[in-house]
Scaffold this active site. Structure first.
Site, short mmCIF file in Angstrom:
data_model
loop_
_atom_site.label_atom_id
_atom_site.label_comp_id
_atom_site.label_asym_id
_atom_site.label_seq_id
_atom_site.Cartn_x
_atom_site.Cartn_y
_atom_site.Cartn_z
N HIS A 87 52.79 -13.17 59.27
CA HIS A 87 53.83 -14.03 58.67
C HIS A 87 53.36 -14.64 57.35
O HIS A 87 54.17 -15.17 56.60
CB HIS A 87 54.15 -15.21 59.58
N GLU A 95 56.86 -17.80 58.29
CA GLU A 95 56.95 -17.00 57.05
C GLU A 95 57.58 -17.83 55.93
O GLU A 95 57.10 -17.84 54.80
CB GLU A 95 57.80 -15.74 57.30
N CYS A 100 56.67 -3.20 64.48
CA CYS A 100 56.80 -2.62 63.14
C CYS A 100 55.39 -2.33 62.61
O CYS A 100 54.39 -2.81 63.17
CB CYS A 100 57.50 -3.62 62.23
N ASN A 149 63.25 -12.35 64.61
CA ASN A 149 63.94 -11.06 64.43
C ASN A 149 64.54 -10.57 65.74
O ASN A 149 65.54 -9.86 65.73
CB ASN A 149 63.05 -10.04 63.71
N THR A 190 62.29 -12.23 55.32
CA THR A 190 62.34 -10.77 55.42
C THR A 190 63.21 -10.26 56.57
O THR A 190 63.74 -9.16 56.51
CB THR A 190 60.91 -10.20 55.61
N HIS A 216 60.32 -21.75 60.16
CA HIS A 216 59.67 -20.48 60.49
C HIS A 216 58.40 -20.33 59.65
O HIS A 216 58.40 -20.67 58.47
CB HIS A 216 60.63 -19.32 60.21
N HIS A 247 55.28 -13.46 67.63
CA HIS A 247 56.00 -14.35 68.54
C HIS A 247 56.21 -13.64 69.88
O HIS A 247 57.33 -13.34 70.26
CB HIS A 247 57.33 -14.77 67.92
S1 SF4 Z 1 58.13 -7.92 57.03
FE1 SF4 Z 1 57.90 -8.44 59.17
S2 SF4 Z 1 59.23 -6.96 60.26
FE2 SF4 Z 1 58.84 -6.13 58.20
S3 SF4 Z 1 57.06 -4.79 58.39
FE3 SF4 Z 1 56.33 -6.81 57.78
S4 SF4 Z 1 55.81 -7.87 59.69
FE4 SF4 Z 1 57.14 -6.11 60.22
#
Ligand code: SF4
Length: 290
Positions: free
Chosen positions: A72, A124, A12, A221, A159, A122, A40
């Site tokens: 994260h 995040e 992403c 994810n 997220t 996790h 990860h």
């Molecule tokens: S929240 Fe996570 S999946 Fe979404 S853009 Fe940011 S790093 Fe990527």
């Protein structure tokens, strides 16, 4: 055998941004320490290590090395501690995660108890809880809702959760505590990259005999993508590298779909595709010789 790729998958923009920032930092300053793996995905971590990004779960004792916060994010105490040791902090937290952290802080300061829908272990979620201070807790899918909760709640999500699960969680929370809640704020902190990758994976899973979800075994994810594919009733396998693709799974399959987690580089997806093509050709050859 036909191999179809998901319309939306892989790295992403948040992860690309973090990797670019770390690579730039190593070019300018030499070695840096990343607090935990940047993504990860072991292959990506190894490639970055070769460029001078040393992943460590604990802050370095060598204060001369800059410390990078990964996409994260991290709690404020982690950043303060690194600065207090005199280390330069390179913050590559994804802006979507930063938004979640700001909401956690703001709602906690306004007197709400912050409930994070996500896995407390996790990184995040740990970071977001850090911004909520003592007024936060995390609950994941399937966790029982506690009997005792304060009356003012702010609900936010990790997220990478799916919108359906987040909506169901909020409904479950409300059903259990509708009598005791005086105020509940729901803040949508879901990442649309994740939702759109999940929607594309689900669409593809409905069209194929078998799905491969490519990504690190410890990537949240990627695991969610696997669940989404299985929810379509399609046989689905999570593989981290081409070597994990088992020829047995491919027997009798005419259409194979591939998706990949947000921390999976294109090179790994391409390697998995090549292995499936090779195994598929071998199976067809063996079938023809029978
Ligand atoms: S929240 Fe996570 S999946 Fe979404 S853009 Fe940011 S790093 Fe990527």
């Amino acid at each position: 055998m036909e191999i179809l790729l998901s319309k939306d998958m892989g790295f992403c923009w948040g992860v690309r941004r973090a990797i670019d920032m770390m690579e730039k930092a190593t070019e300018e300053r030499g070695e840096i320490v990343s607090l935990g793996p940047i993504v990860h995905n072991p292959q990506v971590v190894r490639e970055l290590e070769d460029k001078g990004v040393r992943a460590s779960d604990k802050p370095s004792h060598d204060n001369s090395l800059p410390v990078a916060i990964t996409a994260h994010g991290a709690g404020p105490e982690v950043i303060q501690e690194a600065r207090a040791r005199g280390a330069e902090v390179i913050d590559t937290t994804c802006p979507i995660v930063t938004r979640s952290q700001r909401w956690a802080k703001k709602m906690a300061e306004a007197g709400f108890t912050v409930v994070v829908f996500g896995d407390a272990s996790h990184r995040e979620v740990k970071g977001v809880l850090g911004w909520a201070g003592p007024h936060g807790l995390a609950l994941k899918d399937g966790d029982p809702i506690p009997d005792d909760l304060p009356s003012r709640l702010a609900v936010i999500s990790q997220t990478t959760q799916s919108p359906e699960r987040f909506a169901e969680f909020v409904a479950r929370l409300m059903r259990k505590h509708v009598d005791s809640i005086s105020e509940m704020r729901v803040i949508n902190t879901l990442c649309d990259v994740t939702s759109s990758q999940q929607a594309a994976a689900s669409e593809l899973a409905a069209e194929v005999d078998l799905m491969f979800v490519v990504g690190g075994h410890n990537s949240a994810n990627t695991k969610h993508l696997l669940e989404v594919c299985r929810e379509e009733g399609t046989s689905s396998h999570h593989v981290e590298s081409p070597a994990e693709v088992n020829a047995e799974w491919l027997k009798g399959c005419k259409r194979v779909g591939i998706t990949a987690g947000a921390s999976t580089p294109d090179s790994t997806v391409e390697a998995v595709v090549r292995r499936i093509q090779r195994l598929g050709a071998e199976l067809e050859g063996a079938g023809g010789r029978r």
